[in-house]
Design a protein around this motif. Structure first.
Motif, PDB file in Angstrom:
ATOM      1  N   ALA A 194       0.823  -1.213   0.000  1.00 25.21           N
ATOM      2  CA  ALA A 194       0.000   0.000   0.000  1.00 25.21           C
ATOM      3  C   ALA A 194       0.854   1.258   0.000  1.00 25.21           C
ATOM      4  N   GLU A 195       1.928   1.247   0.793  1.00 26.45           N
ATOM      5  CA  GLU A 195       2.766   2.447   0.930  1.00 26.45           C
ATOM      6  C   GLU A 195       3.458   2.812  -0.379  1.00 26.45           C
ATOM      7  N   VAL A 196       3.966   1.820  -1.109  1.00 32.78           N
ATOM      8  CA  VAL A 196       4.697   2.126  -2.343  1.00 32.78           C
ATOM      9  C   VAL A 196       3.780   2.275  -3.547  1.00 32.78           C
ATOM     10  N   GLY A 197       2.500   2.029  -3.380  1.00 29.11           N
ATOM     11  CA  GLY A 197       1.570   2.185  -4.488  1.00 29.11           C
ATOM     12  C   GLY A 197       1.667   1.094  -5.523  1.00 29.11           C
ATOM     13  N   ALA A 198       2.003  -0.117  -5.075  1.00 29.00           N
ATOM     14  CA  ALA A 198       2.201  -1.218  -6.027  1.00 29.00           C
ATOM     15  C   ALA A 198       0.935  -1.557  -6.805  1.00 29.00           C
ATOM     16  N   LEU A 199      -0.235  -1.290  -6.228  1.00 28.15           N
ATOM     17  CA  LEU A 199      -1.488  -1.634  -6.899  1.00 28.15           C
ATOM     18  C   LEU A 199      -2.105  -0.454  -7.637  1.00 28.15           C
ATOM     19  N   ASP A 200      -1.478   0.701  -7.551  1.00 24.69           N
ATOM     20  CA  ASP A 200      -2.029   1.885  -8.212  1.00 24.69           C
ATOM     21  C   ASP A 200      -1.864   1.778  -9.720  1.00 24.69           C
ATOM     22  N   GLY A 201      -2.920   2.091 -10.465  1.00 20.84           N
ATOM     23  CA  GLY A 201      -2.817   2.110 -11.917  1.00 20.84           C
ATOM     24  C   GLY A 201      -1.960   3.269 -12.404  1.00 20.84           C
ATOM     25  N   SER A 202      -1.848   4.303 -11.567  1.00 17.63           N
ATOM     26  CA  SER A 202      -1.046   5.473 -11.909  1.00 17.63           C
ATOM     27  C   SER A 202      -0.093   5.738 -10.755  1.00 17.63           C
ATOM     28  N   PHE A 203       1.096   5.162 -10.818  1.00 19.65           N
ATOM     29  CA  PHE A 203       2.067   5.286  -9.737  1.00 19.65           C
ATOM     30  C   PHE A 203       2.482   6.741  -9.563  1.00 19.65           C
ATOM     31  N   LEU A 204       2.318   7.263  -8.364  1.00 22.50           N
ATOM     32  CA  LEU A 204       2.640   8.651  -8.015  1.00 22.50           C
ATOM     33  C   LEU A 204       1.923   9.661  -8.911  1.00 22.50           C
ATOM     34  N   GLY A 205       0.782   9.228  -9.476  1.00 22.16           N
ATOM     35  CA  GLY A 205      -0.043  10.141 -10.257  1.00 22.16           C
ATOM     36  C   GLY A 205       0.535  10.531 -11.602  1.00 22.16           C
ATOM     37  N   ARG A 206       1.507   9.752 -12.129  1.00 25.33           N
ATOM     38  CA  ARG A 206       2.145  10.123 -13.397  1.00 25.33           C
ATOM     39  C   ARG A 206       1.574   9.352 -14.592  1.00 25.33           C
ATOM     40  N   GLY A 207       0.512   8.561 -14.369  1.00 27.98           N
ATOM     41  CA  GLY A 207      -0.171   7.924 -15.487  1.00 27.98           C
ATOM     42  C   GLY A 207       0.357   6.568 -15.896  1.00 27.98           C
ATOM     43  N   ARG A 208       1.284   5.995 -15.111  1.00 29.71           N
ATOM     44  CA  ARG A 208       1.855   4.688 -15.451  1.00 29.71           C
ATOM     45  C   ARG A 208       1.861   3.798 -14.220  1.00 29.71           C
ATOM     46  N   PRO A 209       1.707   2.478 -14.398  1.00 27.09           N
ATOM     47  CA  PRO A 209       1.823   1.575 -13.248  1.00 27.09           C
ATOM     48  C   PRO A 209       3.258   1.496 -12.745  1.00 27.09           C
ATOM     49  N   LEU A 210       3.419   0.890 -11.577  1.00 33.92           N
ATOM     50  CA  LEU A 210       4.720   0.834 -10.917  1.00 33.92           C
ATOM     51  C   LEU A 210       5.780   0.156 -11.781  1.00 33.92           C
ATOM     52  N   GLY A 211       5.427  -0.935 -12.460  1.00 37.83           N
ATOM     53  CA  GLY A 211       6.420  -1.669 -13.241  1.00 37.83           C
ATOM     54  C   GLY A 211       7.066  -0.810 -14.311  1.00 37.83           C
ATOM     55  N   VAL A 212       6.275  -0.039 -15.022  1.00 35.30           N
ATOM     56  CA  VAL A 212       6.807   0.836 -16.064  1.00 35.30           C
ATOM     57  C   VAL A 212       7.697   1.913 -15.438  1.00 35.30           C
ATOM     58  N   ALA A 213       7.245   2.467 -14.302  1.00 35.90           N
ATOM     59  CA  ALA A 213       8.028   3.503 -13.628  1.00 35.90           C
ATOM     60  C   ALA A 213       9.363   2.962 -13.140  1.00 35.90           C
TER      61      ALA A 213
END
Length: 291
Positions: free
Chosen positions: A18-37
């Motif tokens: 939850a803390e690192v945003g691993a499940l967020d579709g937009s990691f840190l609000g930049r429009g990309r998932p964590l893997g791409v980032a």
């Protein structure tokens, strides 16, 4: 191992996810998932060979290709054949990719700062994070030559001196010890090795030479969070190999009975106790090893 132990591990995993945003579709609000980032971050941090990036992130070749393709479509990354090996490919950031990398860095740093600000036990949290990160990432700890006058070496040596000050009954004053000159730990006289864990240094050792066949091993130190992982033995092995490359045939070192783990390591590793060979006031045990 109890069911409570298992539950604690799983609680930790959920909290980190939850803390690192691993499940967020937009990691840190930049429009990309964590893997791409993460791929973008690896390239921006200096990892350009695609095989190296894939190994660093633990990705299979298919997923790596898809993530890279996503970044290429966005115009953030370009790939090309390696200049000396056509079987390999390298990746680099475009100008737009560099801007995105910098934006992720700023957001990630701010997020980390916020986490530290909201905890009442910052030092304990950081120590726990170090221990977990090193336990999980111990396979990726690298040992490399470094400048003993550099910032990373200085950080290790400062921590080493501080620990000696805590462990010696009389404290520790580096000015009173037989502290090696930096020039004596640089090729061709000697060498200085750093163990690095995904950026920060976690250990060091120096080889102090004078151009002759005898040299001293100095300043072996391991970050407390990395102890128990075999890193001290690895550094000693590497410094012995470096000594052989430099034509050194006999190594010496000194240590103190206040450092029982060091005494145990040297005795297990083929070092032989000898008479005192210097006037340093701190050590009370002296060793030698013929290579």
């Amino acid at each position: 191992m109890t069911s409570i132990d298992i539950a604690r591990v799983r609680r930790f995993a959920r909290a980190v996810t939850a803390e690192v945003g691993a499940l967020d579709g937009s990691f840190l609000g930049r429009g990309r998932p964590l893997g791409v980032a993460r791929v973008l971050n690896a390239i921006g941090a200096g990892r350009t060979e695609i095989g190296e990036i894939r190994a660093y992130l633990g990705l299979d070749s298919g997923l790596m290709s898809r993530l890279l393709r996503s970044l290429e479509v966005e115009g953030l990354v370009v790939t090309a054949p390696h200049p000396t090996d056509a079987r390999r490919r390298i990746a680099s950031l475009t100008a737009a990719g560099q801007r995105e990398f910098e934006a992720y860095e700023a957001l990630s740093n701010a997020r980390a700062a916020l986490l530290l600000e909201r905890t009442p036990h910052t030092d304990e949290l950081l120590r726990a994070m170090d221990r977990v990160a090193l336990a999980l990432g111990q396979h990726a700890i690298a040992v490399a030559e470094a400048d003993p006058r550099g910032a990373a070496a200085g950080a290790c040596l400062g921590a080493y001196y501080a620990e000696l000050g805590r462990r010696f009954a009389s404290g520790f004053d580096v000015a009173l010890s037989c502290d090696p000159e930096a020039a004596d730990m640089v090729r061709p006289r000697g060498i200085f090795l750093l163990a690095v864990a995904d950026g920060p240094p976690v250990g060091c050792v120096g080889l102090k030479g004078n151009g002759g066949p005898v040299a001293e091993v100095k300043r072996l130190w391991i970050d407390p969070a990395a102890r128990g992982l075999g890193l001290a033995k690895r550094l000693m092995h590497d410094v012995e190999n470096a000594a052989r490359d430099l034509g050194i045939r006999t190594l010496r070192l000194d240590t103190s009975s206040a450092l029982p783990e060091a005494l145990s390591l040297y005795r297990r590793s083929g070092w032989v106790e000898i008479d005192r060979f210097n006037d340093d006031p701190y050590p009370d045990h002296f060793f030698e090893k013929v290579l």
